[in-house]
Design an enzyme around this catalytic site. Structure first.
Site, PDB file in Angstrom:
ATOM      1  N   PHE A 113       8.459   0.429  -6.110  1.00 30.90           N
ATOM      2  CA  PHE A 113       9.381  -0.565  -6.670  1.00 30.90           C
ATOM      3  C   PHE A 113      10.101   0.045  -7.874  1.00 30.90           C
ATOM      4  CE2 PHE A 113      10.498  -4.419  -8.991  1.00 30.90           C
ATOM      5  CZ  PHE A 113      10.883  -5.276  -7.973  1.00 30.90           C
ATOM      6  N   ASP A 184      -0.810  -0.179  -7.984  1.00 30.63           N
ATOM      7  CA  ASP A 184      -0.060  -1.408  -8.222  1.00 30.63           C
ATOM      8  C   ASP A 184      -0.338  -2.337  -7.039  1.00 30.63           C
ATOM      9  OD1 ASP A 184       1.814  -3.450  -8.444  1.00 30.63           O
ATOM     10  OD2 ASP A 184       3.243  -2.155  -9.499  1.00 30.63           O
ATOM     11  N   TYR A 209       2.945 -14.001  -9.543  1.00 30.05           N
ATOM     12  CA  TYR A 209       3.889 -15.017  -9.048  1.00 30.05           C
ATOM     13  C   TYR A 209       4.197 -14.833  -7.573  1.00 30.05           C
ATOM     14  CZ  TYR A 209       6.854 -11.086 -10.487  1.00 30.05           C
ATOM     15  OH  TYR A 209       7.360  -9.837 -10.673  1.00 30.05           O
ATOM     16  N   LYS A 210       3.665 -13.767  -6.957  1.00 22.95           N
ATOM     17  CA  LYS A 210       3.896 -13.550  -5.524  1.00 22.95           C
ATOM     18  C   LYS A 210       2.817 -14.298  -4.737  1.00 22.95           C
ATOM     19  CE  LYS A 210       6.522  -9.416  -6.510  1.00 22.95           C
ATOM     20  NZ  LYS A 210       6.486  -7.989  -6.852  1.00 22.95           N
ATOM     21  N   ARG A 356      13.557  -9.513   5.047  1.00 23.24           N
ATOM     22  CA  ARG A 356      12.126  -9.418   4.738  1.00 23.24           C
ATOM     23  C   ARG A 356      11.457 -10.787   4.877  1.00 23.24           C
ATOM     24  NH1 ARG A 356       9.845  -7.558  -1.119  1.00 23.24           N
ATOM     25  NH2 ARG A 356      10.819  -9.525  -1.696  1.00 23.24           N
TER      26      ARG A 356
END
Ligand SMILES: *Cc1c(COP(=O)(O)O)cnc(C)c1O
Length: 397
Positions: A113, A184, A209-210, A356
Site C-alpha cells: 500500500f 502489516d 476500520y476495515k 474490488r
C-alpha cells in the site's frame, strides 16, 4: 467455540444494499450508537476529567488492544492501539532499523500500500540517505531476502489483488538471514486467521476500520513480540509511552510494556466505538470466518466468470493464496463500479482497472453474492456503465 455465520443481526446495513466493501470501511455495528452516546453524555459530559480514572479511559487502549490480540494470535498486553496505521508503520520500521544498526536495507514489495512505502521513504529521508528501500514484485520477495536486509516489511494481503503472502515461510526466511520482520495486517485482521505467536515476527501493525468495523478513522494497532519489547526504542517518544506519564519527568523513560508504543492522548470516543464494534467478534472463531469467506468468494468468482466473460480475474485463483477479497480487471472498471454502486452493490475501484470486492462473512450470505453477480452481469451486458454520469471521477474511489 463454533458459531453460525453470518451474524448479520449485529450490523445496521441500509435496506437494499449489498455491501462488498467491508474490506475498506466496515459497516456500523449495532450497539455502537448507544455505547458512544453514553461515553459522550455520561463519561465526558458527566464525569468530565474524572473519567480518565472513573471510567478507566487511561487503560482503554490496552483493553481494546487485547480484544484485537485474540483475533491475531497475540498474547495479552502485546498490542497497543491509537494513532493511524501510517504512524504505526513508521514506528515499527524505525524501531526495527534500530535493532540492526549495521544493515541499511528495507525490503518491501511493489504491491504494498502506498502509505507503507511513503513512510519508509520519509523515514529514510530523516535518518540518512545511505539507507535503501527495495520493492521487488510480490512473487519475488521471498528470494530477495538476502543477508544485507535489515527489515522485511510486508502487507500480508495485497490491497489490489488480494494475494496473500505465506506469513510463516517469509518470516522464517527473514529470520534465517538475521532480518527483522514487520507484518502489516490491514487486510488480515478479522479477514483471515493470523497467529503472530507462531509466526514469531517481531512487529505487526494494522488498522481497525476495515474488517474490524471500528468506523472511519478508527485507531490503528501495533504489536511487538513480548520478549523484545523492553529493548524496542520508540522513535515517537510521546508522553503516553512513558513509564510514568504523570510524574512529568524531563527525560523520556519508556514503559516496560507495549504501552511504550503509545504516543499521545488516546482518542477515547473512537476507541469506544471500536470497543463496541468488537462485540460482534465475541465467540467467533477465525477458522469459521475463513471457511465462510472462501465459500463466498469461490461462489462469486464462479458466478462472475460465467456471467461476465469480459472481466478478468485479477486475484490468485487458488483460495489459499488469497485474503478475503476478489478483484476483477476491466478496462471500464471505474464507470462499471459507479453503475454497480448506483444499483445497490457497493464495492470499490483501485487504479488502473481493478474492481474490488470484499467478502465479510459476518454479514454476507450466498444469496447476496448471487444477486450481486446478477446485477454486475446486467451492467456489463447492457453496457449501463456507458452512462456519462458514471464517468465523473470522485476524489475517493
Ligand atoms: C488501509 C491501509 C493503510 C491506511 O493507513 P491509514 O494511516 O489508516 O490511512 C495503510 N496500509 C495498508 C496496507 C492499508 O491497507
Amino acid at each position: 467455540m463454533n458459531v453460525s455465520l453470518p451474524r448479520k443481526a449485529h450490523f445496521d446495513i441500509p435496506e437494499g444494499v449489498i455491501y462488498l466493501d467491508g474490506n475498506s470501511l466496515g459497516p456500523l455495528p449495532k450497539g455502537v450508537l448507544e455505547r458512544t452516546a453514553g461515553v459522550i453524555r455520561n463519561e465526558w459530559g458527566g464525569e468530565l476529567i474524572r473519567a480518565w480514572n472513573s471510567a478507566d479511559w487511561i487503560s482503554l487502549p490496552k483493553r481494546v488492544g487485547d480484544r484485537i490480540g485474540r483475533l491475531i494470535g497475540a498474547p495479552e498486553g502485546s498490542v497497543a492501539t491509537g494513532d493511524t496505521l501510517s504512524i504505526k508503520v513508521y514506528q515499527a520500521l524505525a524501531a526495527a532499523l534500530k535493532m540492526r544498526p549495521d544493515r541499511k536495507v528495507i525490503l518491501s514489495d511493489s504491491g504494498n500500500f502506498p502509505t507503507d512505502i511513503y513512510m519508509a521513504q520519509g523515514l529514510i529521508n530523516t535518518i540518512g540517505r545511505d539507507y535503501e528501500l527495495r520493492t521487488p514484485a510480490p512473487e519475488e520477495v521471498a528470494d530477495a531476502i538476502t543477508d544485507d536486509v535489515a527489515v522485511v516489511m510486508l502487507t500480508q494481503v495485497d490491497f489490489r489483488t488480494g494475494h496473500m503472502h505465506d506469513m510463516s515461510e517469509i518470516t522464517r526466511r527473514a529470520h534465517a538471514v538475521g532480518a527483522v520482520m514487520i507484518w502489516d495486517l490491514a487486510h488480515s485482521a478479522g479477514a483471515v486467521p493470523v497467529d503472530l505467536t507462531v509466526s514469531h515476527a517481531e512487529f505487526a501493525v494494522g488498522c481497525t476500520y476495515k474488517y474490524l468495523n471500528g468506523g472511519p478513522g478508527a485507531p490503528a494497532f501495533i504489536y511487538a513480540r513480548p520478549d523484545i519489547i523492553e529493548t524496542v526504542e520508540p522513535a515517537l517518544a510521546g508522553w503516553m509511552g512513558h513509564d510514568t506519564p504523570f510524574a512529568m519527568e524531563l527525560g523520556y523513560r519508556p514503559a516496560m510494556t507495549t504501552e511504550r508504543l503509545r504516543v499521545g492522548t488516546p482518542p477515547i470516543v473512537q476507541l469506544s466505538i471500536l470497543d463496541a464494534a468488537l462485540d460482534a467478534w465475541d465467540g467467533v472463531n477465525m477458522e469459521d470466518v475463513r471457511a465462510a469467506s472462501i465459500n463466498l468468494s469461490e461462489l462469486f468468482i464462479k458466478e462472475v466468470e460465467t456471467r461476465c466473460p469480459t472481466l478478468r480475474l485479477a486475484s490468485p485463483r487458488r483460495p489459499e493464496d488469497r485474503g478475503s477479497q476478489v478483484s476483477f480487471a476491466f478496462e471500464h472498471g471505474y464507470a462499471a463500479m459507479q453503475a454497480l454502486i448506483d444499483h445497490g452493490v457497493i464495492g470499490d475501484f483501485r487504479a488502473p482497472d481493478i474492481m474490488r470486492f470484499g467478502f465479510t462473512p459476518l454479514y454476507l450470505d450466498e444469496e447476496e453474492i448471487i444477486r450481486a453477480a446478477e446485477i454486475l452481469e446486467m451492467i456489463i451486458r447492457d453496457e449501463l456503465w456507458r452512462d456519462p454520469k458514471y464517468q465523473i471521477k470522485s476524489r475517493v474511489t
